[in-house]
Scaffold this active site. Structure first.
Site, PDB file in Angstrom:
ATOM      1  N   TRP A  44      -6.740  17.315  11.922  1.00 42.95           N
ATOM      2  CA  TRP A  44      -6.991  15.926  11.540  1.00 42.95           C
ATOM      3  C   TRP A  44      -6.215  14.946  12.411  1.00 42.95           C
ATOM      4  O   TRP A  44      -5.042  15.168  12.719  1.00 42.95           O
ATOM      5  CB  TRP A  44      -6.582  15.709  10.081  1.00 42.95           C
ATOM      6  CG  TRP A  44      -6.622  14.281   9.640  1.00 42.95           C
ATOM      7  CD1 TRP A  44      -5.621  13.359   9.766  1.00 42.95           C
ATOM      8  CD2 TRP A  44      -7.717  13.594   9.045  1.00 42.95           C
ATOM      9  NE1 TRP A  44      -6.031  12.143   9.269  1.00 42.95           N
ATOM     10  CE2 TRP A  44      -7.322  12.257   8.813  1.00 42.95           C
ATOM     11  CE3 TRP A  44      -9.002  13.985   8.661  1.00 42.95           C
ATOM     12  CZ2 TRP A  44      -8.154  11.309   8.229  1.00 42.95           C
ATOM     13  CZ3 TRP A  44      -9.836  13.036   8.080  1.00 42.95           C
ATOM     14  CH2 TRP A  44      -9.404  11.720   7.872  1.00 42.95           C
ATOM     15  N   MET A  45      -6.867  13.840  12.782  1.00 44.12           N
ATOM     16  CA  MET A  45      -6.206  12.750  13.505  1.00 44.12           C
ATOM     17  C   MET A  45      -6.714  11.428  12.956  1.00 44.12           C
ATOM     18  O   MET A  45      -7.897  11.267  12.686  1.00 44.12           O
ATOM     19  CB  MET A  45      -6.513  12.822  14.999  1.00 44.12           C
ATOM     20  CG  MET A  45      -5.935  11.654  15.798  1.00 44.12           C
ATOM     21  SD  MET A  45      -6.351  11.721  17.562  1.00 44.12           S
ATOM     22  CE  MET A  45      -8.110  11.378  17.502  1.00 44.12           C
ATOM     23  N   ASP A  47      -4.811   7.084  12.744  1.00 44.36           N
ATOM     24  CA  ASP A  47      -4.325   5.896  13.457  1.00 44.36           C
ATOM     25  C   ASP A  47      -3.599   6.206  14.763  1.00 44.36           C
ATOM     26  O   ASP A  47      -2.690   7.054  14.792  1.00 44.36           O
ATOM     27  CB  ASP A  47      -3.338   5.126  12.576  1.00 44.36           C
ATOM     28  CG  ASP A  47      -3.906   4.739  11.236  1.00 44.36           C
ATOM     29  OD1 ASP A  47      -5.040   5.129  10.930  1.00 44.36           O
ATOM     30  OD2 ASP A  47      -3.191   4.059  10.479  1.00 44.36           O
ATOM     31  N   GLN A  65      -1.448   9.551  14.127  1.00 44.79           N
ATOM     32  CA  GLN A  65      -1.324  10.248  12.860  1.00 44.79           C
ATOM     33  C   GLN A  65      -2.023  11.597  12.950  1.00 44.79           C
ATOM     34  O   GLN A  65      -3.173  11.681  13.375  1.00 44.79           O
ATOM     35  CB  GLN A  65      -1.953   9.410  11.750  1.00 44.79           C
ATOM     36  CG  GLN A  65      -1.208   8.126  11.461  1.00 44.79           C
ATOM     37  CD  GLN A  65       0.101   8.388  10.749  1.00 44.79           C
ATOM     38  OE1 GLN A  65       0.143   8.553   9.546  1.00 44.79           O
ATOM     39  NE2 GLN A  65       1.182   8.445  11.514  1.00 44.79           N
ATOM     40  N   ARG A 185       4.646  -1.100   5.286  1.00 42.28           N
ATOM     41  CA  ARG A 185       4.433  -0.017   6.247  1.00 42.28           C
ATOM     42  C   ARG A 185       3.906  -0.543   7.597  1.00 42.28           C
ATOM     43  O   ARG A 185       3.682  -1.719   7.787  1.00 42.28           O
ATOM     44  CB  ARG A 185       3.442   0.996   5.691  1.00 42.28           C
ATOM     45  CG  ARG A 185       2.066   0.454   5.337  1.00 42.28           C
ATOM     46  CD  ARG A 185       1.155   1.565   4.825  1.00 42.28           C
ATOM     47  NE  ARG A 185      -0.158   1.073   4.429  1.00 42.28           N
ATOM     48  CZ  ARG A 185      -0.476   0.672   3.214  1.00 42.28           C
ATOM     49  NH1 ARG A 185       0.438   0.691   2.250  1.00 42.28           N
ATOM     50  NH2 ARG A 185      -1.698   0.253   2.936  1.00 42.28           N
ATOM     51  N   ASP A 186       3.725   0.412   8.514  1.00 42.80           N
ATOM     52  CA  ASP A 186       3.083   0.206   9.817  1.00 42.80           C
ATOM     53  C   ASP A 186       3.841  -0.777  10.709  1.00 42.80           C
ATOM     54  O   ASP A 186       3.264  -1.756  11.212  1.00 42.80           O
ATOM     55  CB  ASP A 186       1.640  -0.286   9.640  1.00 42.80           C
ATOM     56  CG  ASP A 186       0.831   0.565   8.671  1.00 42.80           C
ATOM     57  OD1 ASP A 186       1.163   1.751   8.526  1.00 42.80           O
ATOM     58  OD2 ASP A 186      -0.120   0.034   8.068  1.00 42.80           O
ATOM     59  N   GLU A 240      -3.148  -4.174   6.457  1.00 43.33           N
ATOM     60  CA  GLU A 240      -2.347  -3.045   6.906  1.00 43.33           C
ATOM     61  C   GLU A 240      -2.562  -2.885   8.401  1.00 43.33           C
ATOM     62  O   GLU A 240      -3.318  -3.651   9.019  1.00 43.33           O
ATOM     63  CB  GLU A 240      -2.715  -1.769   6.148  1.00 43.33           C
ATOM     64  CG  GLU A 240      -4.129  -1.280   6.345  1.00 43.33           C
ATOM     65  CD  GLU A 240      -4.371   0.055   5.654  1.00 43.33           C
ATOM     66  OE1 GLU A 240      -3.427   0.621   5.081  1.00 43.33           O
ATOM     67  OE2 GLU A 240      -5.522   0.528   5.693  1.00 43.33           O
TER      68      GLU A 240
END
Length: 575
Positions: A44-45, A47, A65, A185-186, A240
């Site tokens: 899985w991939m 952001d 990610q 976040r982020d 976000e």
């Protein structure tokens, strides 16, 4: 002796064949594998994170990610890692940063700390290679809040990372008291030049998830809250996956505006100011966000911290989600794809400032010398007959159309049987649409973008057809893209008008080369030798490496055994 030489040659061939396998793994030829959009070999991939250019090694780094499973696991997120010399040929490397007691590793950004403001480096690390990452810790020790900011740094050109001993550097909860409420976040970090500070500038960080907040730091470790980013009416900006950067307005003679990107789906343009207390504030020009008019496949855009050519280059996560659906994709090993690298430009319009999107010039290096078709000045009314023998799985199409009486100009790619993907220019509506209802095994919604005619009154399209992705750019900066999942046998192509005529002012069609052909052959392998001091370096060590090591050991042992047997037999007089 001849037998020994032959056996040794055979072993050398075996080792050579393994090296070829390492240079291009079979997975890169798997059905549906994009050939010039980045995907991990497996799992899985989502952001893109930590987009940064290392001046020492002259490499672009793309972290992202990543889960060590095909389906997303939010509790075990890592930063995956790939590097490129040219934004086109990407080499996947071992995962960079892994979870610990403070939580899973979610999205963030990376910078080059040239002036060593953090004090984390010495002269052994060149200025242009002093890489620092700021990321979201999610979950873990609840005393710091569910979401908080962690820091890590790399002294070996971004291959391995050491987490800061004082993490988290920003907590959302302190002493059982909520300091920053809502999502947190982020973190996106940039360098703001200002001679009033000791180091000639200061670090700015934007944290969102809910309200977009500005923080500042002179050392990347100790952060001060400044303000919440505002719309023109004073209401808080919320999103976000924030990005924040300055852009010169095209043709303005140096006018700078600031862009707040809300996950790449929409944005605000405004001004960044510093008040009498030294706190930074951003106020947008408008109350409403400007929509990018991009397909729902694209999300979580981030731009590179730096670029040697001074461009603002963005990468989007393309929401594959095939592992979450019931479909037949022939044991597809990965889920998630990154967009082409995109150059962002800002223009002044009657309605304000608008972002325009263009493919980076480096993509031209993948256009094959094999010209499949070229023509100009063709008036098309119905079927464009000249394309009857043109086919291809990976194509580059450059076409300029002069509108006529026809409402539609239709370009069909990846045709075969019942499968086809339609790229439609609607003259009346001024739109370009990718129609995907017959695009293959995993059907996604149609996607559309508004576009303008160029100064000649025409529309010029650059179309990149990848194995499972179609990208369409106009020369006026409109962009649309979509995932498709046709069979490998679906390689047909045709064009036609509906209810009238249009003129093909010019058209060229080329094959596109695969970016994977050279991806695993690194000219500077010393760049990527791991630092044993990093605890996270071996998280998710690629299985292929282990297989190659074992296979190599078996070959070496076999050589030794064979040689020993020959020697023993010769001594006994058998040979």
């Amino acid at each position: 002796m001849k037998r020994i030489v032959c056996l040794l040659l055979l072993c050398i061939l075996l080792i050579g064949s393994m090296i070829v396998v390492q240079a291009r793994d079979p997975e890169y030829d798997q059905e549906y594998r994009p050939q010039f959009h980045y995907t991990p070999k497996a799992n899985w991939m989502n952001d893109p994170n930590g987009l940064v250019y290392n001046e020492e090694t002259k490499e672009y780094h793309m972290y992202y990610q990543y889960c060590q499973t095909l389906e997303e696991d939010q509790n075990k997120k890592y930063w995956g890692h790939a590097v490129s010399k040219d934004l086109v040929h990407w080499q996947e490397l071992p995962v960079a940063i892994g979870p610990d007691e403070l939580g899973s590793i979610w999205s963030g950004s990376a910078v080059i700390d040239k002036k060593n403001t953090s004090g984390l480096f010495d002269d052994k690390t060149p200025e242009g290679a002093r890489m620092v990452a700021l990321f979201t810790y999610a979950g873990g020790d609840s005393k710091y809040g569910f979401e908080k900011v962690g820091l890590a740094y790399s002294k070996d050109n971004g291959l391995t990372w050491t987490k800061h001993e004082g993490n988290p550097v920003i907590a959302s909860v302190e002493n059982n008291t909520i300091v920053f409420d809502g999502a947190f976040r982020d973190p996106k970090v940039i360098w703001y030049e200002d001679d009033s500070y000791e180091n000639g500038g200061i670090w700015l960080m934007v944290i969102a998830g809910g309200e977009a907040r500005i923080f500042t730091s002179e050392n990347l470790i100790d952060w001060t809250y400044n303000s919440t980013m505002k719309k023109a009416d004073g209401k808080e900006i919320q999103s976000e996956c924030p990005d924040f950067y300055p852009l010169e307005v095209e043709g303005s003679g140096g006018k700078i505006k600031w862009v707040y990107s809300a996950a790449g789906r929409s944005y605000y343009v405004g001004d960044l100011t510093k008040d009498s207390n030294g706190y930074f504030r951003f106020t947008a020009d408008n109350n409403e966000q400007v929509l990018m008019r991009l397909p729902t496949d694209m999300y979580a855009a981030q731009t590179f911290f730096n670029d040697p050519k001074g461009r603002r280059i963005a990468v989007y996560w393309m929401l594959d989600l095939s592992s979450k659906e019931q479909n037949n994709l022939n044991e597809k090993l990965w889920d998630g794809c990154q967009s082409l690298p995109l150059e962002m430009k800002l223009v002044q319009t009657d309605d304000g400032h608008e972002l325009r999107v263009y493919p980076v010039e480096e993509l031209d290096s993948l256009i094959s010398d094999k010209l499949l078709f070229e023509s100009s000045g063709d008036v098309v009314n119905g079927q464009y007959d000249k394309l009857q023998n043109v086919t291809g799985e990976n194509l580059y199409i450059e076409i300029e159309l002069q509108p006529g009486s026809a409402k539609y100009f239709d370009i069909y790619v990846r045709e075969g049987g019942e499968e086809k993907t339609l790229i439609r220019y609607n003259k009346n509506a001024g739109t370009v649409t990718i129609i995907r209802r017959d695009s293959g095994a995993f059907v996604k919604d149609n996607v559309s973008v508004q576009t303008d005619l160029n100064s000649d009154g025409n529309i010029k399209l650059k179309i990149y057809v990848d194995t499972s992705v179609v990208d369409v750019f106009t020369d006026t900066g409109a962009y649309i893209q979509g995932l498709i999942f046709p069979a490998k046998t679906s390689t047909g192509l045709h064009m036609e008008t509906k209810n009238g005529d249009m003129t093909v002012k010019s058209i060229k069609i080329y094959e596109m080369n695969s970016a994977w052909d050279e991806v695993s052959i690194n000219d500077d392998t010393a760049t990527h030798e791991p630092d044993d001091t990093n605890d996270d370096a071996n998280d998710g060590f690629p299985v292929l490496y282990i297989i190659l090591i074992i296979a190599g050991a078996i070959v070496i042992v076999a050589i030794i055994v064979i040689v020993m047997c020959i020697v023993v037999k010769k001594k006994r007089g058998i040979l």
